[in-house]
Design a protein around this motif. Structure first.
Motif, PDB file in Angstrom:
ATOM      1  N   LEU A 182       0.841  -1.193   0.000  1.00 37.45           N
ATOM      2  CA  LEU A 182       0.000   0.000   0.000  1.00 37.45           C
ATOM      3  C   LEU A 182       0.874   1.241   0.000  1.00 37.45           C
ATOM      4  O   LEU A 182       2.023   1.219   0.455  1.00 37.45           O
ATOM      5  N   GLN A 183       0.315   2.343  -0.507  1.00 38.02           N
ATOM      6  CA  GLN A 183       1.090   3.574  -0.648  1.00 38.02           C
ATOM      7  C   GLN A 183       0.590   4.629   0.333  1.00 38.02           C
ATOM      8  O   GLN A 183      -0.534   5.118   0.205  1.00 38.02           O
ATOM      9  N   PRO A 184       1.409   5.009   1.318  1.00 41.22           N
ATOM     10  CA  PRO A 184       1.000   6.091   2.224  1.00 41.22           C
ATOM     11  C   PRO A 184       1.045   7.437   1.518  1.00 41.22           C
ATOM     12  O   PRO A 184       2.012   7.743   0.811  1.00 41.22           O
ATOM     13  N   VAL A 185      -0.009   8.224   1.680  1.00 46.50           N
ATOM     14  CA  VAL A 185      -0.096   9.563   1.093  1.00 46.50           C
ATOM     15  C   VAL A 185      -0.296  10.541   2.235  1.00 46.50           C
ATOM     16  O   VAL A 185      -1.201  10.362   3.070  1.00 46.50           O
ATOM     17  N   TRP A 186       0.487  11.600   2.254  1.00 48.95           N
ATOM     18  CA  TRP A 186       0.551  12.473   3.417  1.00 48.95           C
ATOM     19  C   TRP A 186      -0.370  13.681   3.348  1.00 48.95           C
ATOM     20  O   TRP A 186      -0.433  14.471   4.279  1.00 48.95           O
ATOM     21  N   LYS A 187      -1.066  13.867   2.228  1.00 52.71           N
ATOM     22  CA  LYS A 187      -2.040  14.959   2.167  1.00 52.71           C
ATOM     23  C   LYS A 187      -3.230  14.504   1.336  1.00 52.71           C
ATOM     24  O   LYS A 187      -3.150  13.510   0.601  1.00 52.71           O
ATOM     25  N   ASP A 188      -4.345  15.204   1.465  1.00 52.13           N
ATOM     26  CA  ASP A 188      -5.555  14.807   0.758  1.00 52.13           C
ATOM     27  C   ASP A 188      -5.511  15.306  -0.671  1.00 52.13           C
ATOM     28  O   ASP A 188      -5.129  14.603  -1.584  1.00 52.13           O
ATOM     29  N   TRP A 189      -5.855  16.547  -0.890  1.00 51.74           N
ATOM     30  CA  TRP A 189      -5.813  17.091  -2.246  1.00 51.74           C
ATOM     31  C   TRP A 189      -5.609  18.579  -2.148  1.00 51.74           C
ATOM     32  O   TRP A 189      -5.709  19.170  -1.087  1.00 51.74           O
TER      33      TRP A 189
END
Length: 370
Positions: free
Chosen positions: A357-364
């Protein structure tokens, strides 16, 4: 017209009977559908659905990966204040609890923001106790711009506000608001909310309507699992979600699954929710609403969260502190409740990567044209 009108048309005991009377055939029929309605959701969360959890989980995982890919969004809660003018018997911030009270000033906030930035986050959730005079709009007008200057995506979980106040905060940079009803059962709500503005059940229930009318980008809802029958609570959350999506279709939505956790003056759950049942609820919600963010906090264990990330969860908090000033100066005092997953943000990210899985640190981020 608001959700309150629809809520009035529901009978709690009849709804419980509906859920408990669902059969394995009802569950299998719901699983076979390409799109599920509310009655299908009742079947999926029913006792008859629990033995078919493996089938729910497989479909939930497939739908999650189709809609969201392998991404898990990470955010961090920042507690601005533990002042509270409400008496709620399940919360460590309750006004009668003899704990130290503190509200961050601008200098302390800057220290917290710097500490959080060092952890890698760009999606932040501001949390306060509910104290309108000392931690109200005047305070938010000062603090929100300071936070927005550093973080791309700004969420809040504070006392319910008026539509005009949400609209003003949106102009200051607010992107999302989380507002949990705690319980949709009116008598139970009155039993646990003893003093303060939070005793107004209807005003809290209509908060999501005011958010939709104010044009907030994302609206988060949920119930505090354990205060009343978790299955009926879940049915009401799904009904509320369906109403909001149809009525305020320009907003995005998220659903959270908080379970009662130990806290000062803590309360034992009336309707305990085991991990298997919680997973059933998460997967059923994914099958009911494939496009909605499902969020899981650090209330849950690292082991459970790692498995839930693979099956339906799309956003999660990490490295949480539930006390004001807890990132710049870590400590266990002043906490709202105890967390279970105490891993660092980097450790959570590594666990996600280990599972593909890929952690993403902000929404949009909004794109502006000149």
């Amino acid at each position: 017209m608001s959700f309150y009108t629809l809520w009035q048309q529901q009978d709690w005991d009849s709804l419980a009977l509906q859920i408990n009377s669902k059969t394995e055939a009802d569950v299998q029929r719901a699983l076979a559908k390409p799109r599920r309605d509310w009655q299908d959701f009742l079947a999926l969360i029913s006792p008859a659905g629990e033995p078919l959890l493996e089938s729910l989980a497989r479909q939930s995982q497939r739908l999650t990966r189709q809609r969201f890919g392998n991404i898990i969004g990470l955010y961090v809660p920042l507690y601005l204040s533990n002042l509270c003018a409400n008496e709620c018997d399940y919360c460590g911030f309750s006004m009668s609890n003899r704990i130290k009270r503190h509200t961050l000033d601008e200098q302390e906030l800057e220290a917290e923001l710097a500490a959080i930035k060092r952890m890698g986050f760009d999606n932040i959730l501001l949390v306060t106790g509910e104290h309108e005079t000392k931690v109200g709009m005047d305070y938010f007008r000062r603090m929100v711009p300071l936070v927005k200057a550093r973080f791309h995506y700004l969420q809040m979980e504070v006392q319910p506000l008026e539509q005009s106040q949400y609209a003003e905060l949106k102009r200051l940079g607010l992107d999302a608001v989380m507002v949990y009803q705690e319980t949709y059962h009116a008598r139970t709500y009155a039993k646990h909310h003893l003093r303060g503005n939070k005793t107004d059940f209807r005003f809290r229930l209509e908060t999501a309507d005011r958010l939709g009318q104010a044009g907030i980008d994302k609206i988060g809802i949920g119930a505090l699992l354990g205060l009343a029958s978790w299955r009926v609570e879940a049915a009401m959350v799904a009904l509320h979600l369906d109403y909001l999506q149809r009525t305020y279709w320009r907003s995005r939505y998220s659903v959270s699954f908080p379970r009662l956790r130990p806290c000062t003056g803590g309360l034992e759950p009336v309707s305990p929710v085991g991990e298997r049942q919680l997973l059933q609820l998460i997967c059923a919600l994914r099958l009911f609403a494939p496009e909605v963010d499902l969020s899981l906090s650090t209330r849950e264990s690292a082991h459970f969260r790692d498995h839930a990330f693979a099956l339906g969860i799309t956003t999660a908090s990490a490295a949480s502190s539930t006390r004001p000033g807890g990132y710049a100066e870590p400590s266990d005092d002043l906490e709202q409740f105890s967390i279970d997953d105490g891993r660092s943000a980097q450790a959570v990210a590594e666990a996600l990567s280990h599972r593909g899985l890929q952690p993403v640190w902000k929404d949009w981020e909004r794109a502006y044209s000149g």
